[in-house]
Design an enzyme around this catalytic site. Structure first.
Site, PDB file in Angstrom:
ATOM      1  N   CYS B  84      25.341  10.998 -22.342  1.00  0.00           N
ATOM      2  CA  CYS B  84      23.934  10.853 -21.963  1.00  0.00           C
ATOM      3  C   CYS B  84      23.333  12.137 -21.420  1.00  0.00           C
ATOM      4  CB  CYS B  84      23.769   9.722 -20.955  1.00  0.00           C
ATOM      5  SG  CYS B  84      24.367   8.148 -21.600  1.00  0.00           S
ATOM      6  N   HIS B 334      15.791   4.654 -21.733  1.00  0.00           N
ATOM      7  CA  HIS B 334      16.952   5.541 -21.753  1.00  0.00           C
ATOM      8  C   HIS B 334      17.541   5.684 -23.163  1.00  0.00           C
ATOM      9  CE1 HIS B 334      20.438   7.697 -20.596  1.00  0.00           C
ATOM     10  NE2 HIS B 334      21.231   6.708 -20.248  1.00  0.00           N
TER      11      HIS B 334
END
Lengths: 387, 387
Positions: B84, B334
């Site tokens: 991420c 996200h």
């Protein structure tokens, strides 16, 4: 800009490592590289990892955090990916990081553990994600099929022959037979290659590089620090990269690779060399057609004559230009994201006269040529002893 | 070293883009970024792409060759991956490339198209490849489970409460309601958060960031070229990265992130700032516990007091320290490998007073904090207007 030096290298043999893991293989490569440079893990300031698809092959992304700490290297790490050119791209990023002054000393790793997938269809599909997944893989055009299109186009346009392509495989197996780290150490005959079974016409089994596992690591540092670690550093004199359309149907001519031409121009200009100055080269022979096209695109011979050039023996060890003294992807093996680093390690040993029975005699300038996909990415690096 | 400037940005709204593709989304982001900087595609000298797992989400590796040429940008490209934190790592690599003099102007992209996988189990498994696949994901410990362990440990060690964690979600939804590009633009109450269903005890649905698609792009160049493209460049004053063990069981304390501390120290030292100098920050709130730990690790409050600090309103918009004015991962969304670039774009707009209803009033120094996995990777960047 200060030159970047390679001061230590380490790798596993290439093969089918069913009994080992991605982290196990990299641990071997890292340990050997650290020992080779006589450097402590804490002296490594950053780690750059090239890997094509640990996500699909091993269900493991984020290997930048998996690998370093597992081997006692806690430096900031990241992964670089450009399909089969991932290893060479990782080296380029390390050069950028050192060149910009972020770090002095870095560990660069290439790794691919392909045999965690067992089914050859699954592996072929995984590799196919380096093509245009929607417009190539998704309609059944795997890599053997894509390179078959390029090979057929080359035969049609230039009259190249199956015998010429076969000579690439024979030569690379000859060289691989002299390389203790190669996956295949058996010589093969023209007859064996040309009568092997058809994979995607006109590509036969022996036109293809194998499915391979392997990990390779190099330690890079600044020119001024290099002699601290070794008496014989190898310097990266030039580097270049090129990107082209990912899908074959988007390119005007599939018998050439624009990305290779772009990467060669940048790298050779930076190193202040011409094609004639290259003593030996590791080229990306994922299929025999790829080596033929590359010989032409770099200018070792005229366009369309790469196969003839090979058949006439001009690319054999210590002939006109030694091409793939390691055995290349064909015989040494092709752990995809690791291949670029294996190429660098071959050049490192050749420049330092450490290549044993496959040592090239003219060894002042060595080059690596590493492509991704069907040639949408290319990275070319130029190496010298710097003296 | 010359400073690096951001001169243009572009992004898609974050959401579930079932009707679009990875290349379609990036095309939108690239077009907007090029227009924002009033720059031609041919002026882009290199492209750096952050993406966590296009291989698993989209069966497409090698997106470095897919994306640029599709949008008319033919510059050498590569992908950077650290789960991420991929987006922020890509920006760091672009800074290295420009800092070392390889290029003057680069395009940096973050993209993730997660909804090509339909089944939430498949998506959760794909995300789990950012943990230790053998020792965490492989035994059923998905990310909600891993962060639940961290949250429980924090509650046990410091007495933090569910109400405190819930306050993070409420604040981020408050901010997200003011962000036209956010996935969730609805405010939520403490009651809604605390009574939402349990995902992995003590983590509830509203402690989690969502599954998201999105693409974001920024144009970076040298300080000396920046004014050619914009009157208001934003400068990257500092950057830092940290890497830690990938698996929770390898870390001595799971209520802190060593990688954050390492990245913050490097970035703040480079920018010559202290924690008290930070006016606002985008932090990586993949789960509410992550924001709480980060507030403590950066030093906005005492260790163990992050939840209380949040519940008392000290992190709300234009309070003591504005944390996640964009709405954060919780409300803005996200799209994993793109998140780092979305954070940069928020800071860009805030520093240029372009953030509309969520504009922070103290806006001299903005920071981004982006983690990979359960915190094995962290990248921190510091931005200013440079005046």
């Amino acid at each position: 800009m200060e030159k970047i030096a390679i001061v230590g290298v380490g790798n596993t043999k290439i093969g089918e490592w069913y009994e080992n893991s991605l982290r196990g293989l990299t641990d071997i490569a890292i340990s050997k590289a650290l020992e080779s440079a006589n450097i402590e893990p804490k002296e490594i300031e950053s780690t750059f990892i090239g890997s094509m698809s640990s996500g699909i092959f091993n269900q493991q992304e984020h290997i930048s955090a998996l690998i370093g700490p597992h081997s006692g290297v806690y430096a900031p790490a990241l992964r670089v990916e450009s399909a089969c050119a991932s290893g060479s791209q990782a080296l380029r990023v390390a050069m950028m990081a050192i060149g910009a002054g972020y770090y002095d000393t870095a560990l660069v790793i290439g790794v691919e553990k392909m045999t965690d997938l067992i089914d050859i269809g699954d592996i072929t599909t995984a590799l196919g994600t380096a093509s245009d997944s929607s417009w190539e893989l998704g309609v059944g055009a795997t890599f053997p099929a894509l390179f078959a299109l390029m090979m057929r186009a080359h035969m049609h346009k230039y009259g190249s022959t199956l015998e010429e392509f076969a000579s690439v495989a024979v030569k690379n197996h000859d060289n691989g037979s002299l390389n203790p780290d190669a996956q295949f150490r058996k010589k093969v005959t023209m007859d064996t290659v040309m009568n092997s079974r058809v994979i995607a016409d006109p590509i036969r089994l022996f036109d293809c590089s194998p499915v391979s596992d392997g990990a390779a690591a190099v330690i890079v540092t600044t020119e001024s620090l290099a002699k601290k670690y070794t008496d014989d550093p190898v310097y990266i004199a030039g580097t270049g990269a090129g990107t082209d359309h990912i899908a074959l149907h988007q390119r005007p001519d599939i018998t050439t690779m624009e990305s290779t031409k772009r990467a060669v121009k940048t790298a050779f200009d930076m190193a202040k060399i011409k094609t004639k100055d290259v003593d030996f080269i590791e080229v990306h022979d994922c299929f025999t057609i790829a080596e033929v096209i590359t010989l032409e695109d770099i200018g070792f011979c005229k366009k369309g004559q790469g196969g003839k050039f090979s058949l006439e023996g001009e690319t054999a060890l210590n002939s006109k230009i030694s091409v793939n003294p390691s055995g290349g992807l064909k015989a040494k093996g092709h752990p995809v994201g690791a291949t670029g680093i294996y190429q660098v390690i071959e050049v490192f040993h050749q420049l330092r006269n450490e290549a044993g029975k496959r040592q090239v005699t003219n060894n002042n300038i060595g080059v690596t040529h590493n492509i991704g996909g069907s040639g949408a990415t290319c990275v070319v690096n130029v190496f010298s002893r710097g003296d």
